[in-house]
Design a protein around this motif. Structure first.
Motif, PDB file in Angstrom:
ATOM      1  N   GLY A  67      -5.487  11.620   1.141  1.00  0.00           N
ATOM      2  CA  GLY A  67      -6.351  12.122   0.086  1.00  0.00           C
ATOM      3  C   GLY A  67      -6.194  11.357  -1.212  1.00  0.00           C
ATOM      4  O   GLY A  67      -6.800  10.299  -1.422  1.00  0.00           O
ATOM      5  N   SER A  68      -5.335  11.892  -2.118  1.00  0.00           N
ATOM      6  CA  SER A  68      -5.140  11.249  -3.418  1.00  0.00           C
ATOM      7  C   SER A  68      -4.550   9.860  -3.268  1.00  0.00           C
ATOM      8  O   SER A  68      -4.824   8.961  -4.067  1.00  0.00           O
ATOM      9  CB  SER A  68      -4.236  12.114  -4.296  1.00  0.00           C
ATOM     10  N   GLY A  69      -3.735   9.668  -2.218  1.00  0.00           N
ATOM     11  CA  GLY A  69      -3.131   8.355  -2.010  1.00  0.00           C
ATOM     12  C   GLY A  69      -4.162   7.278  -1.771  1.00  0.00           C
ATOM     13  O   GLY A  69      -4.032   6.137  -2.250  1.00  0.00           O
ATOM     14  N   ALA A  70      -5.206   7.603  -1.021  1.00  0.00           N
ATOM     15  CA  ALA A  70      -6.251   6.624  -0.739  1.00  0.00           C
ATOM     16  C   ALA A  70      -6.976   6.216  -2.019  1.00  0.00           C
ATOM     17  O   ALA A  70      -7.314   5.034  -2.216  1.00  0.00           O
ATOM     18  CB  ALA A  70      -7.237   7.202   0.268  1.00  0.00           C
ATOM     19  N   ALA A  71      -7.203   7.176  -2.904  1.00  0.00           N
ATOM     20  CA  ALA A  71      -7.863   6.861  -4.174  1.00  0.00           C
ATOM     21  C   ALA A  71      -6.985   5.961  -5.038  1.00  0.00           C
ATOM     22  O   ALA A  71      -7.474   5.015  -5.672  1.00  0.00           O
ATOM     23  CB  ALA A  71      -8.194   8.155  -4.915  1.00  0.00           C
ATOM     24  N   LEU A  72      -5.687   6.226  -5.054  1.00  0.00           N
ATOM     25  CA  LEU A  72      -4.773   5.398  -5.833  1.00  0.00           C
ATOM     26  C   LEU A  72      -4.646   4.006  -5.216  1.00  0.00           C
ATOM     27  O   LEU A  72      -4.445   3.021  -5.935  1.00  0.00           O
ATOM     28  CB  LEU A  72      -3.407   6.071  -5.932  1.00  0.00           C
ATOM     29  N   ARG A  73      -4.751   3.926  -3.900  1.00  0.00           N
ATOM     30  CA  ARG A  73      -4.729   2.608  -3.250  1.00  0.00           C
ATOM     31  C   ARG A  73      -5.863   1.732  -3.780  1.00  0.00           C
ATOM     32  O   ARG A  73      -5.664   0.556  -4.102  1.00  0.00           O
ATOM     33  CB  ARG A  73      -4.860   2.773  -1.734  1.00  0.00           C
ATOM     34  N   ASP A  74      -7.054   2.296  -3.871  1.00  0.00           N
ATOM     35  CA  ASP A  74      -8.198   1.530  -4.377  1.00  0.00           C
ATOM     36  C   ASP A  74      -7.935   1.025  -5.791  1.00  0.00           C
ATOM     37  O   ASP A  74      -8.355  -0.082  -6.156  1.00  0.00           O
ATOM     38  CB  ASP A  74      -9.464   2.396  -4.363  1.00  0.00           C
ATOM     39  N   ARG A  75      -7.227   1.825  -6.563  1.00  0.00           N
ATOM     40  CA  ARG A  75      -6.934   1.455  -7.957  1.00  0.00           C
ATOM     41  C   ARG A  75      -5.860   0.373  -8.035  1.00  0.00           C
ATOM     42  O   ARG A  75      -5.945  -0.532  -8.868  1.00  0.00           O
ATOM     43  CB  ARG A  75      -6.500   2.707  -8.713  1.00  0.00           C
ATOM     44  N   LEU A  76      -4.852   0.450  -7.164  1.00  0.00           N
ATOM     45  CA  LEU A  76      -3.684  -0.411  -7.285  1.00  0.00           C
ATOM     46  C   LEU A  76      -3.755  -1.685  -6.452  1.00  0.00           C
ATOM     47  O   LEU A  76      -3.126  -2.693  -6.791  1.00  0.00           O
ATOM     48  CB  LEU A  76      -2.427   0.366  -6.880  1.00  0.00           C
ATOM     49  N   ALA A  77      -4.475  -1.647  -5.342  1.00  0.00           N
ATOM     50  CA  ALA A  77      -4.452  -2.755  -4.386  1.00  0.00           C
ATOM     51  C   ALA A  77      -4.788  -4.126  -4.984  1.00  0.00           C
ATOM     52  O   ALA A  77      -4.160  -5.126  -4.618  1.00  0.00           O
ATOM     53  CB  ALA A  77      -5.383  -2.440  -3.215  1.00  0.00           C
ATOM     54  N   PRO A  78      -5.761  -4.238  -5.898  1.00  0.00           N
ATOM     55  CA  PRO A  78      -6.073  -5.576  -6.427  1.00  0.00           C
ATOM     56  C   PRO A  78      -4.888  -6.283  -7.082  1.00  0.00           C
ATOM     57  O   PRO A  78      -4.811  -7.522  -7.054  1.00  0.00           O
ATOM     58  CB  PRO A  78      -7.187  -5.290  -7.443  1.00  0.00           C
ATOM     59  N   ALA A  79      -3.968  -5.522  -7.673  1.00  0.00           N
ATOM     60  CA  ALA A  79      -2.802  -6.128  -8.336  1.00  0.00           C
ATOM     61  C   ALA A  79      -1.631  -6.323  -7.385  1.00  0.00           C
ATOM     62  O   ALA A  79      -0.592  -6.856  -7.786  1.00  0.00           O
ATOM     63  CB  ALA A  79      -2.362  -5.250  -9.511  1.00  0.00           C
ATOM     64  N   LEU A  80      -1.793  -5.904  -6.113  1.00  0.00           N
ATOM     65  CA  LEU A  80      -0.705  -5.971  -5.138  1.00  0.00           C
ATOM     66  C   LEU A  80      -1.207  -6.621  -3.848  1.00  0.00           C
ATOM     67  O   LEU A  80      -1.277  -5.989  -2.791  1.00  0.00           O
ATOM     68  CB  LEU A  80      -0.177  -4.556  -4.857  1.00  0.00           C
ATOM     69  N   PRO A  81      -1.555  -7.901  -3.900  1.00  0.00           N
ATOM     70  CA  PRO A  81      -2.161  -8.550  -2.723  1.00  0.00           C
ATOM     71  C   PRO A  81      -1.227  -8.661  -1.527  1.00  0.00           C
ATOM     72  O   PRO A  81      -1.691  -8.811  -0.389  1.00  0.00           O
ATOM     73  CB  PRO A  81      -2.542  -9.946  -3.251  1.00  0.00           C
ATOM     74  N   GLY A  82       0.080  -8.585  -1.737  1.00  0.00           N
ATOM     75  CA  GLY A  82       1.022  -8.708  -0.628  1.00  0.00           C
ATOM     76  C   GLY A  82       1.418  -7.396   0.006  1.00  0.00           C
ATOM     77  O   GLY A  82       2.292  -7.354   0.877  1.00  0.00           O
TER      78      GLY A  82
END
Length: 354
Positions: free
Chosen positions: A46-61
């Motif tokens: 749930g909330s984790g998936a939304a935060l993934r969208d927010r954080l993933a661009p800065a964490l490519p690895g």
């Protein structure tokens, strides 16, 4: 020359503030955490998936693993998936208590450090050396290393339902009763007390109890978050959950075991248990003050407020010592009969008022 101090297991980084999540990539890039940027994130659907969208661009690895729930099987499945996924520098648990506990267990299983990124403040487990997971026998506590870093974004905490913050308040305040039980056991049974662990847990509880603010204040949320982190570290210092587990937690476990489908949140039950336990030990003024503060924050102080009758609460208190064999608290000390528990509860309810 002998070493005159001891090393305290604690996180390398503790970042508690509004907007902390914006700098998560910087924290994770610390060479002591991740030199390569290869990270395994454990998140909820749930909330984790939304935060993934927010954080993933800065964490490519980073690789992202969705955790199904808070069971031992979920944690083992997470560890197995990470083994298949490749080599990582660290595991990041991003979510509430169940996600972080699964991530703790999985990180320990694969031999990696854990970064705890808490999205709510429901209990003191976010920085403790324990993973609490449901299993076939009910619920178990598993020893794990402390997180290498803790990040708590107060803006994210505000987005979670307020009941999570209230639960954390109950858990933190209950430390005061837990330490009183530890001191009682020391006097009556000779159980050793770790003075540093006791001081850390007690002061964490007192800071939350005596703070004039509320769940809407950053200053109060900071003190609560710091208190929960310090409580977790106190358990590492003691090598046991003793600084933060006493009669109040036995009462909580009894609620969970006797009424698994009706039990309230952990913090609600331990807060109620702590106020009652303080009354049992004769600390009536402290009990009344604790009840007053819990009420101010919207927490229950009577069983009826979480849907239980007085008779059910008496049953819970009577059963509570069986949940932690070998632990000595005010409940074991008084060894009350059913009738005595009823009388004690009547006195407590009268003392704290309506």
């Amino acid at each position: 020359m002998p070493v005159l101090t001891r090393l305290i297991p604690s996180p390398l980084v503790v970042d508690i503030r509004p907007g902390a999540l914006n700098d998560l990539a910087v924290v994770l890039a610390d060479q002591r955490i991740s030199a390569s940027g290869k990270l395994a994130f454990a998140i909820s659907g749930g909330s984790g998936a939304a935060l993934r969208d927010r954080l993933a661009p800065a964490l490519p690895g980073a690789d992202w693993y969705e955790v199904g729930g808070g069971t031992l099987d979920d944690a083992v499945s997470l560890a197995d998936a990470m083994k298949r996924g490749g080599r990582y520098d660290a595991v990041v648990g991003l979510g509430g208590g169940k996600i972080i506990d699964c991530a703790k267990f999985a990180a320990a299983r694969v031999g990696l450090p854990l970064v705890a990124v808490a999205t709510n403040l429901s209990h003191d487990g976010l920085c403790s050396p324990v993973a609490t997971l449901d299993n076939d026998a009910g619920r178990g506590s598993y020893g794990v290393p402390n997180p290498i870093a803790v990040v708590i974004d107060l803006d994210v905490i505000r987005e979670a339902p307020v009941r999570f913050v209230r639960s954390g308040i109950g858990d933190a305040v209950s430390n005061i009763s837990c330490i009183a039980d530890w001191e009682l056991s020391n006097r009556e049974t000779g159980e050793a007390i770790d003075g540093l662990a006791a001081a850390m847990a007690r002061q964490a509880g007192e800071a939350v109890l005596r703070h004039p603010g509320g769940v809407g204040d950053d200053s109060f949320l900071t003190v609560l978050a710091e208190g929960l982190v310090l409580t977790g570290i106190s358990m590492s210092v003691a090598g046991d959950s003793r600084p933060a587990s006493g009669a109040c937690h036995e009462i909580n476990h009894a609620f969970d075991l006797l009424f698994p489908k009706r039990a309230a949140s952990h913090g609600e039950q331990v807060g109620l248990g702590a106020a009652f336990a303080m009354h049992l030990r004769g600390a009536h003024e402290e009990s009344a003050h604790m009840a007053e503060v819990l009420r101010r924050h919207g927490l229950p102080v009577l069983p009826q407020e979480i849907g239980f009758t007085v008779e059910e609460f008496v049953q819970v208190v009577e059963f509570a010592p069986q949940t932690r064999p070998g632990r000595y608290t005010i409940l074991e000390h008084l060894d009350m009969s059913t009738h005595q528990i009823k009388d004690a509860y009547a006195d407590y309810a009268k003392a704290i008022g309506s």
